[in-house]
Design a protein around this motif. Structure first.
Motif, PDB file in Angstrom:
ATOM      1  N   LEU A  83       0.826  -1.215   0.000  1.00 33.73           N
ATOM      2  CA  LEU A  83       0.000   0.000   0.000  1.00 33.73           C
ATOM      3  C   LEU A  83       0.857   1.261   0.000  1.00 33.73           C
ATOM      4  CD1 LEU A  83      -2.878  -0.766   2.537  1.00 33.73           C
ATOM      5  CD2 LEU A  83      -3.028  -0.655   0.046  1.00 33.73           C
ATOM      6  N   ALA A  84       1.920   1.259   0.790  1.00 37.49           N
ATOM      7  CA  ALA A  84       2.795   2.424   0.877  1.00 37.49           C
ATOM      8  C   ALA A  84       3.525   2.688  -0.432  1.00 37.49           C
ATOM      9  CB  ALA A  84       3.797   2.226   2.005  1.00 37.49           C
ATOM     10  N   ALA A  85       3.742   1.640  -1.225  1.00 34.75           N
ATOM     11  CA  ALA A  85       4.482   1.791  -2.482  1.00 34.75           C
ATOM     12  C   ALA A  85       3.601   2.310  -3.620  1.00 34.75           C
ATOM     13  CB  ALA A  85       5.101   0.463  -2.885  1.00 34.75           C
ATOM     14  N   ARG A  86       2.298   2.298  -3.415  1.00 31.21           N
ATOM     15  CA  ARG A  86       1.385   2.750  -4.475  1.00 31.21           C
ATOM     16  C   ARG A  86       1.349   4.270  -4.542  1.00 31.21           C
ATOM     17  NH1 ARG A  86      -2.576  -1.445  -5.934  1.00 31.21           N
ATOM     18  NH2 ARG A  86      -1.860  -3.312  -4.888  1.00 31.21           N
ATOM     19  N   PRO A  87       1.201   4.791  -5.774  1.00 33.16           N
ATOM     20  CA  PRO A  87       1.152   6.263  -5.920  1.00 33.16           C
ATOM     21  C   PRO A  87      -0.102   6.868  -5.323  1.00 33.16           C
ATOM     22  CG  PRO A  87       1.084   5.157  -8.074  1.00 33.16           C
ATOM     23  CD  PRO A  87       1.169   4.101  -7.019  1.00 33.16           C
TER      24      PRO A  87
END
Length: 65
Positions: A61-65
């Protein structure tokens, strides 16, 4: 964030970002991992995820834009 306590020591947390219409999930962290349930249908039970799986989910989730 709001919390709800249950017998057995689980503390369920609902995000403050959840809308007022009940469309949200709650999470509870325990020694075996994390449990996730639907706020509208708590009687349906909860999904159990081990700590490694939960950490991987949050990292994605944190890696998604």
């Amino acid at each position: 964030m709001t919390t709800a306590h249950e017998p057995g020591g689980l503390v369920w947390r609902k995000s403050s970002y959840s809308g007022g219409n009940g469309d949200c999930v709650e999470v509870a962290c325990g020694p075996a991992g994390v449990r996730v349930r639907d706020t509208k249908d708590r009687a349906a039970g909860a999904l159990s995820v081990d700590r490694h799986g939960w950490d991987a989910f949050l990292a994605d989730l944190a890696a998604r834009p």
